[in-house]
Design an enzyme around this catalytic site. Structure first.
Site, PDB file in Angstrom:
ATOM      1  CD  GLU A  30      -2.417  13.124  99.912  1.00 21.16           C
ATOM      2  OE1 GLU A  30      -1.936  12.975  98.765  1.00 21.16           O
ATOM      3  OE2 GLU A  30      -1.733  13.040 100.952  1.00 21.16           O
ATOM      4  CG  ASN A  89       0.215  11.300  96.166  1.00 21.36           C
ATOM      5  OD1 ASN A  89       0.654  12.453  96.050  1.00 21.36           O
ATOM      6  ND2 ASN A  89      -0.607  10.950  97.140  1.00 21.36           N
ATOM      7  CG  HIS A 102       0.160  15.523  97.438  1.00 19.87           C
ATOM      8  ND1 HIS A 102       0.401  14.718  98.531  1.00 19.87           N
ATOM      9  CD2 HIS A 102       1.249  16.336  97.355  1.00 19.87           C
ATOM     10  CE1 HIS A 102       1.563  15.047  99.075  1.00 19.87           C
ATOM     11  NE2 HIS A 102       2.094  16.020  98.372  1.00 19.87           N
TER      12      HIS A 102
HETATM   13  P1  PGA Z   1       8.691  18.171  98.344  1.00 19.70           P
HETATM   14  O1  PGA Z   1       7.142  18.002  98.561  1.00 19.70           O
HETATM   15  O2  PGA Z   1       8.911  19.575  97.888  1.00 19.70           O
HETATM   16  O3  PGA Z   1       9.305  17.918  99.689  1.00 19.70           O
HETATM   17  O4  PGA Z   1       9.114  17.175  97.299  1.00 19.70           O
HETATM   18  C1  PGA Z   1       6.286  18.389  97.546  1.00 19.70           C
HETATM   19  C2  PGA Z   1       4.856  18.064  97.908  1.00 19.70           C
HETATM   20  O5  PGA Z   1       4.619  17.022  98.537  1.00 19.70           O
HETATM   21  O6  PGA Z   1       3.971  18.835  97.529  1.00 19.70           O
END
Ligand code: PGA
Length: 245
Positions: free
Chosen positions: A145, A138, A140
């Site tokens: 967020e 998304n 973030h």
């Molecule tokens: P991920 O998470 O490395 O497990 O894809 C990235 C994030 O949510 O910042």
């Protein structure tokens, strides 16, 4: 308030695999510590940085002894308490890297009651030397967020529904953390250097959206605020095609 801003294009370097991204990121960390042994470095959790930590564990020549090491974020425990399948980010960081290297380690959970103190420590000497980030589906960065302002402080934040879906698929809501403590965008944007790691084609569309040169940074995609940062490097294992809207 979102102020007038000047966007800069980040540099994007493509590597041919997630492992190669990790190795290149590790080389950048090693260079950082060779140039400035007392660097303050902020590290992420998640799947993306695993090859980085594996590479760093193998680089036994790095002198970490004067470094200041920080975490980006941490879940707050779910209502039903700690669960067997729930590893804290502190555990993750310890196991993946920090138990293998010297340096002063700072766990964000120790500052739950004093987030401003944590932020001051991260940002002393005019900002952290290096912040390493992943990107959520998304948009973030850390747990800033959608809706996060570019000057947002280090704080406790409610996790977005998309984050819960992607990080806790199949877990009942009472067993999921619903909040996290996160370094704010303000401290991230104060970093002297930002390294954003994005691997796996599932991250293509959000990366293309965040850094679309024809779109200004916006609240709905927190990673897009990195366009305000003058020294961001993105490492990917896929070619990014920007859609001009
Ligand atoms: P991920 O998470 O490395 O497990 O894809 C990235 C994030 O949510 O910042």
């Amino acid at each position: 308030m979102v102020k007038e801003h000047i966007s800069v294009e980040p540099r994007i370097i493509w590597q041919d695999s997630a492992n190669a991204v990790g190795q290149e990121a590790a080389r950048i960390v090693a260079d950082q510590l060779a140039c400035k042994p007392d660097s303050s470095i902020v590290f992420p959790t998640g799947k993306t940085p695993l090859p980085l930590y594996e590479a760093l564990r193998g680089m036994t020549q790095i002198d970490w002894s004067s470094s200041q090491l920080f975490q980006l974020d941490e879940y707050l425990p779910p209502e039903s308490g700690k669960l067997p399948e729930y590893e804290t980010f502190a555990d993750f960081m310890h196991t993946q890297l920090w138990e293998h290297v010297d340096g002063q380690k700072h766990y964000i959970k120790d500052y739950l009651q004093a987030p401003a103190t944590y932020e001051q420590m991260v940002s002393r000497n005019n900002g952290p030397d290096l912040v390493i980030l992943g990107i959520g589906s998304n948009g973030h960065v850390a747990f800033n967020e959608p809706g996060s302002q570019p000057d947002s402080p280090t704080r406790v934040i409610n996790l977005a529904p998309e984050t819960l879906r992607s990080n806790f698929a199949g877990l009942s809501p009472d067993k999921c953390p619903h909040q996290a403590m996160t370094l704010g965008l303000k401290a991230i944007l104060q970093a002297k250097k930002v390294l954003l790691l994005a691997t796996g084609v599932a991250k293509h569309d959000i990366l293309a959206k965040a850094f679309n040169p024809s779109m200004p940074p916006s609240l709905d995609c927190p990673a897009s605020w990195l366009k305000l940062h003058p020294n961001t490097l993105i490492l990917t294992d896929f070619q990014v095609s920007f859609q001009v809207d």
